[in-house]
Design an enzyme around this catalytic site. Sequence first.
Site, PDB file in Angstrom:
ATOM      1  N   LYS A   1      -2.465   3.125   1.153  1.00 44.99           N
ATOM      2  CA  LYS A   1      -3.147   1.755   0.727  1.00 44.99           C
ATOM      3  C   LYS A   1      -2.026   0.304   0.874  1.00 44.99           C
ATOM      4  CE  LYS A   1      -1.377   3.144  -3.736  1.00 44.99           C
ATOM      5  NZ  LYS A   1      -1.674   3.739  -5.155  1.00 44.99           N
TER       6      LYS A   1
ATOM      7  N   TYR B   1      18.910 -24.455  -3.649  1.00 41.60           N
ATOM      8  CA  TYR B   1      18.298 -25.277  -4.572  1.00 41.60           C
ATOM      9  C   TYR B   1      18.514 -24.984  -5.884  1.00 41.60           C
ATOM     10  CZ  TYR B   1      14.520 -26.100  -0.956  1.00 41.60           C
ATOM     11  OH  TYR B   1      13.809 -26.456   0.122  1.00 41.60           O
TER      12      TYR B   1
HETATM   13  C1  LIG Z   1      -0.988   4.815  -5.132  1.00 49.13           C
HETATM   14  C2  LIG Z   1      -1.437   6.021  -5.801  1.00 49.13           C
HETATM   15  C3  LIG Z   1      -0.880   7.481  -5.171  1.00 49.13           C
HETATM   16  C4  LIG Z   1       0.692   7.343  -4.448  1.00 49.13           C
HETATM   17  O1  LIG Z   1       1.489   7.270  -5.563  1.00 49.13           O
HETATM   18  P1  LIG Z   1       3.069   7.362  -5.123  1.00 49.13           P
HETATM   19  O2  LIG Z   1       3.901   7.102  -6.633  1.00 49.13           O
HETATM   20  O3  LIG Z   1       3.376   6.221  -4.331  1.00 49.13           O
HETATM   21  O4  LIG Z   1       3.271   8.321  -4.589  1.00 49.13           O
HETATM   22  C5  LIG Z   1      -1.256   8.635  -5.725  1.00 49.13           C
HETATM   23  N1  LIG Z   1      -2.515   8.479  -6.402  1.00 49.13           N
HETATM   24  C6  LIG Z   1      -3.130   7.590  -6.787  1.00 49.13           C
HETATM   25  C7  LIG Z   1      -4.512   7.614  -7.572  1.00 49.13           C
HETATM   26  C8  LIG Z   1      -2.486   6.463  -6.248  1.00 49.13           C
HETATM   27  O5  LIG Z   1      -3.287   5.113  -6.826  1.00 49.13           O
END
Ligand SMILES: *Cc1c(COP(=O)(O)O)cnc(C)c1O
Length: 357
Positions: free
Chosen positions: A35, A254
Site C-alpha cells: 500500500k 528561515y
Molecule cells: C499496513 C498493514 C500491514 C503491514 O503492517 P507493517 O507494520 O508495515 O508490517 C498489515 N496488515 C494490515 C491490515 C495493514 O493495514
Amino acid sequence: MSRGTQAIIHLDAVQHNFSVAHSLAPNSKRMAVVKADGYGHGAQQISKALHNSDGFAVATLAEAEALHIAGINQNKLLLEGVANPDQLQKANDLNLWLVVHKLEQIDWLTACSLPNQHWNVWLKVDTGMHRLGLPPNSVPAALTALSELETVASVTLMTHFARADEIGNAHTQRQIQLFNSLTDKACETSLCNSPGIFFWPEAHGSWIRPGIMLYGASPSADKTAKELGLKPAMTLNSPIIDIHQIKAGESVGYGGRWTAKSDSVIATLAIGYGDGYPRHAPNNTPVWINGKIAKLVGTVSMDMLCVDISNLEEVQCGDIAELWGANLPVDEVAKHCGTIGYELLTRVMPRVEKVYL
Ligand SMILES: *Cc1c(COP(=O)(O)O)cnc(C)c1O
C-alpha cells in the site's frame, strides 16, 4: 536534467527482507503489503521483485488497479474492502480479494448480482485494536452468512494488532487468545504484520502480512533493523549544491533557528520538504556525508536544507549526501524527527527520482 536528488531502491534488499519473513514463518503464505505505493518505494517495482509472493495487499481500488495494469497477476487483497456497493463491479473485474470489516459489506455482497463472482473474503475481527473489524460476538453469524453465499469462494479470518511491536505485551496476548477462540478450523487465518512476524511466532497463522520489514526499517523501537537482520531498501541521496563559510553568531535558514557558536562551514543540499524530507526535522538530525555524520542546521526549506560540515574534511560541491539508507538507518532519522521510519519512507514525493538497482 535531474538535479541529482534520488531515492535508490535496492530490490535485492527487498528480496532479502522478504526471505527473512519467510524463514521466520516458513509454514505461512505471504501477503506482501505494498500500500501507499510500496511505502514510497514504488508498488509495481516492489511487486515485480517479489514475484514469489502469494499475494499483495493494497489500501485502495486505485492501488489495486495500478498493479493490475502493470501485469501483476498474483492475488490482490483490498485491506479496507470496498467503500460502497458500486465498487464491487471494479473489484470483481480486477478479481480482488476483499476485506470485510463491517456487516454492511456482507449485505452488499449478498445483494450483488454481477456475473462470474467468486469472492475470496478476509473477514476482519476487532480483537482490541478498535480501528476496524467486526465485534467478536458477531463473527460466528458473519461466518455463517458468508458460507451461505454462493458467490463467496473462501473466507479467511483476520485481525490486526495494536501493540505487536512491544515484545511480550499482554494486550497482544489477549488479542491472540480472543482471536483463537473465534477461529473455526475450516477457515484460514491471518494476524501478523511485521512486528507480529518477528515477535509473536505463535500467531503466524495461515497468512503473514509483512509491510515495513520488506523495506528494511524496524517495526519496533526496541530493535534496530540491523539487529533484526533487515537491509534498508531505500537510500535517499542528494548532492551538495553549495558550500559556504559563516561567522560565529550568524544564523542559517528561515527564522534563524540555528546560530553558529563558532565560525562554521555550511553545505546546502538539493532536498527539502517538497521532496518529503520532514520540515520538522530539528537541528542536529544526522546526515551522512563521505563516511561521516554531519548535522542538519536551521529550518528545512521546500527545496533545500543546510548541514554543518565544519568537522568534515574534503567535502566538495557535487558530493552526494545520504539523508537515510544504507549508511544511516531511516529509523534513526525518524527518532530525531519524533516519528517512525514508516512515515518518512511513505512521504517521499514523486519529484524525487527513483532509481532501481
Ligand atoms: C499496513 C498493514 C500491514 C503491514 O503492517 P507493517 O507494520 O508495515 O508490517 C498489515 N496488515 C494490515 C491490515 C495493514 O493495514
